[in-house]
Design a protein around this motif. Structure first.
Motif, PDB file in Angstrom:
ATOM      1  N   PRO A  91       1.121 -84.770 -99.613  1.00  0.00           N
ATOM      2  CA  PRO A  91      -0.304 -85.120 -99.679  1.00  0.00           C
ATOM      3  C   PRO A  91      -0.584 -86.388-100.478  1.00  0.00           C
ATOM      4  O   PRO A  91      -1.472 -87.158-100.111  1.00  0.00           O
ATOM      5  CB  PRO A  91      -0.959 -83.912-100.327  1.00  0.00           C
ATOM      6  CG  PRO A  91       0.094 -82.909-100.584  1.00  0.00           C
ATOM      7  CD  PRO A  91       1.402 -83.467-100.170  1.00  0.00           C
ATOM      8  N   GLU A  92       0.147 -86.621-101.572  1.00  0.00           N
ATOM      9  CA  GLU A  92      -0.084 -87.830-102.375  1.00  0.00           C
ATOM     10  C   GLU A  92       0.264 -89.086-101.583  1.00  0.00           C
ATOM     11  O   GLU A  92      -0.470 -90.067-101.582  1.00  0.00           O
ATOM     12  CB  GLU A  92       0.733 -87.792-103.681  1.00  0.00           C
ATOM     13  CG  GLU A  92       0.236 -86.799-104.711  1.00  0.00           C
ATOM     14  CD  GLU A  92       0.804 -85.396-104.476  1.00  0.00           C
ATOM     15  OE1 GLU A  92       1.836 -85.249-103.780  1.00  0.00           O
ATOM     16  OE2 GLU A  92       0.191 -84.441-104.975  1.00  0.00           O
ATOM     17  N   LYS A  93       1.408 -89.038-100.913  1.00  0.00           N
ATOM     18  CA  LYS A  93       1.820 -90.202-100.124  1.00  0.00           C
ATOM     19  C   LYS A  93       0.855 -90.432 -98.956  1.00  0.00           C
ATOM     20  O   LYS A  93       0.508 -91.575 -98.644  1.00  0.00           O
ATOM     21  CB  LYS A  93       3.251 -90.006 -99.611  1.00  0.00           C
ATOM     22  CG  LYS A  93       3.797 -91.228 -98.927  1.00  0.00           C
ATOM     23  CD  LYS A  93       5.242 -91.067 -98.546  1.00  0.00           C
ATOM     24  CE  LYS A  93       5.736 -92.314 -97.845  1.00  0.00           C
ATOM     25  NZ  LYS A  93       7.129 -92.201 -97.422  1.00  0.00           N
ATOM     26  N   LEU A  94       0.403 -89.345 -98.335  1.00  0.00           N
ATOM     27  CA  LEU A  94      -0.559 -89.459 -97.237  1.00  0.00           C
ATOM     28  C   LEU A  94      -1.856 -90.102 -97.721  1.00  0.00           C
ATOM     29  O   LEU A  94      -2.391 -91.010 -97.073  1.00  0.00           O
ATOM     30  CB  LEU A  94      -0.832 -88.077 -96.622  1.00  0.00           C
ATOM     31  CG  LEU A  94      -1.866 -88.025 -95.502  1.00  0.00           C
ATOM     32  CD1 LEU A  94      -1.411 -88.857 -94.315  1.00  0.00           C
ATOM     33  CD2 LEU A  94      -2.130 -86.592 -95.082  1.00  0.00           C
ATOM     34  N   ALA A  95      -2.356 -89.642 -98.873  1.00  0.00           N
ATOM     35  CA  ALA A  95      -3.597 -90.195 -99.432  1.00  0.00           C
ATOM     36  C   ALA A  95      -3.437 -91.680 -99.751  1.00  0.00           C
ATOM     37  O   ALA A  95      -4.346 -92.485 -99.483  1.00  0.00           O
ATOM     38  CB  ALA A  95      -4.005 -89.424-100.683  1.00  0.00           C
ATOM     39  N   GLN A  96      -2.290 -92.058-100.319  1.00  0.00           N
ATOM     40  CA  GLN A  96      -2.042 -93.479-100.622  1.00  0.00           C
ATOM     41  C   GLN A  96      -2.013 -94.317 -99.345  1.00  0.00           C
ATOM     42  O   GLN A  96      -2.575 -95.416 -99.296  1.00  0.00           O
ATOM     43  CB  GLN A  96      -0.716 -93.636-101.377  1.00  0.00           C
ATOM     44  CG  GLN A  96      -0.765 -93.162-102.800  1.00  0.00           C
ATOM     45  CD  GLN A  96       0.608 -93.223-103.465  1.00  0.00           C
ATOM     46  OE1 GLN A  96       1.620 -93.455-102.823  1.00  0.00           O
ATOM     47  NE2 GLN A  96       0.617 -92.983-104.780  1.00  0.00           N
ATOM     48  N   ILE A  98      -3.473 -93.635 -96.452  1.00  0.00           N
ATOM     49  CA  ILE A  98      -4.826 -93.697 -95.885  1.00  0.00           C
ATOM     50  C   ILE A  98      -5.654 -94.732 -96.634  1.00  0.00           C
ATOM     51  O   ILE A  98      -6.354 -95.554 -96.027  1.00  0.00           O
ATOM     52  CB  ILE A  98      -5.508 -92.313 -95.900  1.00  0.00           C
ATOM     53  CG1 ILE A  98      -4.829 -91.389 -94.887  1.00  0.00           C
ATOM     54  CG2 ILE A  98      -7.005 -92.439 -95.585  1.00  0.00           C
ATOM     55  CD1 ILE A  98      -5.299 -89.942 -94.958  1.00  0.00           C
ATOM     56  N   ALA A  99      -5.574 -94.701 -97.971  1.00  0.00           N
ATOM     57  CA  ALA A  99      -6.324 -95.670 -98.783  1.00  0.00           C
ATOM     58  C   ALA A  99      -5.850 -97.095 -98.498  1.00  0.00           C
ATOM     59  O   ALA A  99      -6.667 -98.027 -98.383  1.00  0.00           O
ATOM     60  CB  ALA A  99      -6.167 -95.348-100.267  1.00  0.00           C
ATOM     61  N   LYS A 100      -4.557 -97.287 -98.352  1.00  0.00           N
ATOM     62  CA  LYS A 100      -4.009 -98.615 -98.038  1.00  0.00           C
ATOM     63  C   LYS A 100      -4.506 -99.095 -96.670  1.00  0.00           C
ATOM     64  O   LYS A 100      -4.931-100.243 -96.510  1.00  0.00           O
ATOM     65  CB  LYS A 100      -2.483 -98.561 -98.064  1.00  0.00           C
ATOM     66  CG  LYS A 100      -1.821 -99.883 -97.766  1.00  0.00           C
ATOM     67  CD  LYS A 100      -0.309 -99.743 -97.770  1.00  0.00           C
ATOM     68  CE  LYS A 100       0.338-101.032 -97.304  1.00  0.00           C
ATOM     69  NZ  LYS A 100       1.793-100.862 -97.134  1.00  0.00           N
ATOM     70  N   PHE A 101      -4.478 -98.186 -95.690  1.00  0.00           N
ATOM     71  CA  PHE A 101      -4.938 -98.538 -94.341  1.00  0.00           C
ATOM     72  C   PHE A 101      -6.408 -98.937 -94.346  1.00  0.00           C
ATOM     73  O   PHE A 101      -6.792 -99.942 -93.748  1.00  0.00           O
ATOM     74  CB  PHE A 101      -4.705 -97.353 -93.392  1.00  0.00           C
ATOM     75  CG  PHE A 101      -5.304 -97.554 -92.035  1.00  0.00           C
ATOM     76  CD1 PHE A 101      -4.716 -98.415 -91.118  1.00  0.00           C
ATOM     77  CD2 PHE A 101      -6.461 -96.886 -91.663  1.00  0.00           C
ATOM     78  CE1 PHE A 101      -5.268 -98.604 -89.865  1.00  0.00           C
ATOM     79  CE2 PHE A 101      -7.019 -97.073 -90.413  1.00  0.00           C
ATOM     80  CZ  PHE A 101      -6.419 -97.929 -89.510  1.00  0.00           C
ATOM     81  N   GLU A 102      -7.236 -98.150 -95.038  1.00  0.00           N
ATOM     82  CA  GLU A 102      -8.653 -98.461 -95.084  1.00  0.00           C
ATOM     83  C   GLU A 102      -8.929 -99.777 -95.813  1.00  0.00           C
ATOM     84  O   GLU A 102      -9.805-100.545 -95.404  1.00  0.00           O
ATOM     85  CB  GLU A 102      -9.440 -97.320 -95.750  1.00  0.00           C
ATOM     86  CG  GLU A 102      -9.577 -96.115 -94.851  1.00  0.00           C
ATOM     87  CD  GLU A 102     -10.366 -94.988 -95.502  1.00  0.00           C
ATOM     88  OE1 GLU A 102     -10.630 -95.038 -96.721  1.00  0.00           O
ATOM     89  OE2 GLU A 102     -10.731 -94.056 -94.770  1.00  0.00           O
ATOM     90  N   SER A 103      -8.194-100.034 -96.872  1.00  0.00           N
ATOM     91  CA  SER A 103      -8.403-101.299 -97.588  1.00  0.00           C
ATOM     92  C   SER A 103      -8.019-102.496 -96.724  1.00  0.00           C
ATOM     93  O   SER A 103      -8.676-103.522 -96.752  1.00  0.00           O
ATOM     94  CB  SER A 103      -7.644-101.315 -98.907  1.00  0.00           C
ATOM     95  OG  SER A 103      -6.241-101.350 -98.686  1.00  0.00           O
TER      96      SER A 103
END
Length: 109
Positions: A91-96, A98-103
């Motif tokens: 989950p931590e890697k997934l969240a990172q 997703i945040a990277k993709f959105e940025s």
């Protein structure tokens, strides 16, 4: 032979030249005003503007069409792992990610 029904031989008065000129001037002014109104209407043009979301979607579509080919071996490996129940999500890697993709998508740093 002509018959005079009214029994008067009085000729009709001539139209006053000044009144005639005023009426013609008014008609000309009205016609010019109408032409100006039509010209203003014709000068307007339609325009379209895209919302920020639509622009971002368009950019995403361009990036997707320019993307490199799919790594089919990796896709097959992941499918097998998911079907076998061996694929675990971090989950931590997934969240990172997703945040990277959105940025990257929205230009936020």
């Amino acid at each position: 032979m002509s018959i005079n029904v009214n029994n008067n031989n009085v000729s009709k008065p001539l139209v006053d030249n000044q009144k005639l000129q005023q009426q013609q001037g008014q008609s000309t002014n009205q016609a010019q005003a109408q032409q100006a109104s039509v010209a203003q209407t014709a000068a307007r043009s339609d325009s379209v503007s895209l919302t920020q979301s639509a622009q971002q979607l368009s950019q995403l579509h361009k990036k997707g069409s320019e993307a490199s080919t799919v790594n089919q071996e990796k896709v097959d490996r992941l499918k097998k792992a998911i079907q076998a129940g061996d694929y675990k999500v971090n989950p931590e890697k997934l969240a990172q990610n997703i945040a990277k993709f959105e940025s990257e998508l929205f230009g936020i740093k």
